[in-house]
Design a protein around this motif. Structure first.
Motif, PDB file in Angstrom:
ATOM      1  N   ARG A  94      -2.403  52.651   9.083  1.00 31.68           N
ATOM      2  CA  ARG A  94      -3.133  51.998  10.174  1.00 31.68           C
ATOM      3  C   ARG A  94      -2.316  50.904  10.836  1.00 31.68           C
ATOM      4  NH1 ARG A  94      -8.341  50.388   6.779  1.00 31.68           N
ATOM      5  NH2 ARG A  94      -6.615  49.799   5.406  1.00 31.68           N
ATOM      6  N   SER A 103      -4.085  55.167  13.893  1.00 29.43           N
ATOM      7  CA  SER A 103      -5.009  56.186  13.419  1.00 29.43           C
ATOM      8  C   SER A 103      -4.557  56.720  12.065  1.00 29.43           C
ATOM      9  CB  SER A 103      -5.081  57.339  14.432  1.00 29.43           C
ATOM     10  OG  SER A 103      -5.759  58.450  13.895  1.00 29.43           O
ATOM     11  N   ASN A 139      -0.692  60.858  13.911  1.00 32.89           N
ATOM     12  CA  ASN A 139       0.000  59.616  13.576  1.00 32.89           C
ATOM     13  C   ASN A 139       0.797  59.752  12.286  1.00 32.89           C
ATOM     14  OD1 ASN A 139       0.638  56.917  14.293  1.00 32.89           O
ATOM     15  ND2 ASN A 139      -0.791  56.154  12.759  1.00 32.89           N
ATOM     16  N   SER A 170     -13.892  59.903  11.087  1.00 34.00           N
ATOM     17  CA  SER A 170     -13.547  58.872  12.065  1.00 34.00           C
ATOM     18  C   SER A 170     -14.079  57.490  11.707  1.00 34.00           C
ATOM     19  CB  SER A 170     -14.067  59.265  13.452  1.00 34.00           C
ATOM     20  OG  SER A 170     -15.473  59.413  13.428  1.00 34.00           O
ATOM     21  N   GLY A 182      -9.545  58.569  11.608  1.00 32.85           N
ATOM     22  CA  GLY A 182      -8.835  59.364  12.600  1.00 32.85           C
ATOM     23  C   GLY A 182      -9.708  59.670  13.803  1.00 32.85           C
ATOM     24  N   LYS A 183      -9.238  60.603  14.635  1.00 30.71           N
ATOM     25  CA  LYS A 183      -9.940  60.904  15.879  1.00 30.71           C
ATOM     26  C   LYS A 183     -10.724  62.203  15.815  1.00 30.71           C
ATOM     27  CE  LYS A 183      -6.754  58.027  18.410  1.00 30.71           C
ATOM     28  NZ  LYS A 183      -5.617  57.928  19.343  1.00 30.71           N
ATOM     29  N   ARG A 198     -13.002  58.877  21.490  1.00 35.79           N
ATOM     30  CA  ARG A 198     -12.063  58.421  20.468  1.00 35.79           C
ATOM     31  C   ARG A 198     -10.624  58.411  20.993  1.00 35.79           C
ATOM     32  NH1 ARG A 198     -12.997  55.646  16.128  1.00 35.79           N
ATOM     33  NH2 ARG A 198     -11.421  56.766  14.921  1.00 35.79           N
TER      34      ARG A 198
END
Length: 216
Positions: free
Chosen positions: A37, A43, A48, A109, A119-120, A192
């Motif tokens: 992070r 993310s 990422n 998420s 995450g997304k 997001r």
């Protein structure tokens, strides 16, 4: 009816906890001793991880995150396929599948293990879709693949996929609750990606293989 409602709530909670498993975060800690992070986009999702840790960790995180979503939906389907809870009316399946899908996406998420970050929801969403309807899932992946081949931008391709889900749900005549899930879930995934959209507009969103400067 009360018992069935409790079962539905239990399914949602179970799906949430499945989705909340912090795959990307654990990959960063186990492989490089970092908090993912604090790197790149911030993310914990596969993109990422790919940019920060490399292709193999990114691929593994992608796979596990997709499995989380697929498992949440599959549990519901198994319950009805094998009549494991006889008291549940069969028509509830059309509602409990999207409910479990929603729980898994929210868990990914807004993970309870990551102070409700994460995450997304793209990889988990793909897993959910494949378990709900492999035709819808495969078609969404196709849209993503075409978009990534043209743009080389993961976030733009994820958004394109999210938009297309509702179309595929309608074309493959999925139940109304699944269509509603596709609409709401698509909007959620796009939301997001709001910071990605800003970078796309500004022309600063990195393409596949490029790194994003840390947000911290």
């Amino acid at each position: 009816m009360l018992n069935n409602t409790i079962i539905a709530i239990g399914i949602f909670i179970l799906a949430y906890f499945l989705g909340s498993f912090p795959t990307g975060y654990l990959a960063g800690k186990l492989l490089q001793g970092i908090d993912i992070r604090e790197h790149g986009s911030g993310s914990t999702g596969a993109t990422n991880v790919l940019r920060t840790l490399g292709k193999v960790p990114g691929s593994i995180v992608l796979l596990i995150d997709a499995i989380k979503g697929a498992l949440a939906v599959t549990i519901v389907n198994v319950i009805f396929t094998y009549n494991l809870v006889p008291a549940l009316p069969t028509e509830w399946q059309a509602y409990l599948v999207p409910l479990a899908a929603t729980g898994a996406i929210l868990g990914h998420s807004k993970s309870i293990w990551l102070n409700f970050g994460g995450g997304k929801s793209v990889a988990t969403g793909v897993g959910v879709l494949l378990a709900m309807s492999w035709q819808v899932g495969a078609s969404t992946i196709l849209v993503f693949g075409i978009s990534i081949a043209i743009s080389r931008i993961v976030s733009m391709s994820s958004i394109a996929g999210a938009i297309s889900v509702t179309i595929w749900m309608l074309l493959f005549a999925r139940p109304l609750p699944s269509v509603v899930f596709a609409i709401v879930g698509g909007i959620y995934v796009i939301w997001r990606h709001s910071t990605n959209i800003q970078r796309i507009i500004a022309g600063t969103e990195p393409k596949l293989g490029q790194k994003l400067e840390s947000t911290t």
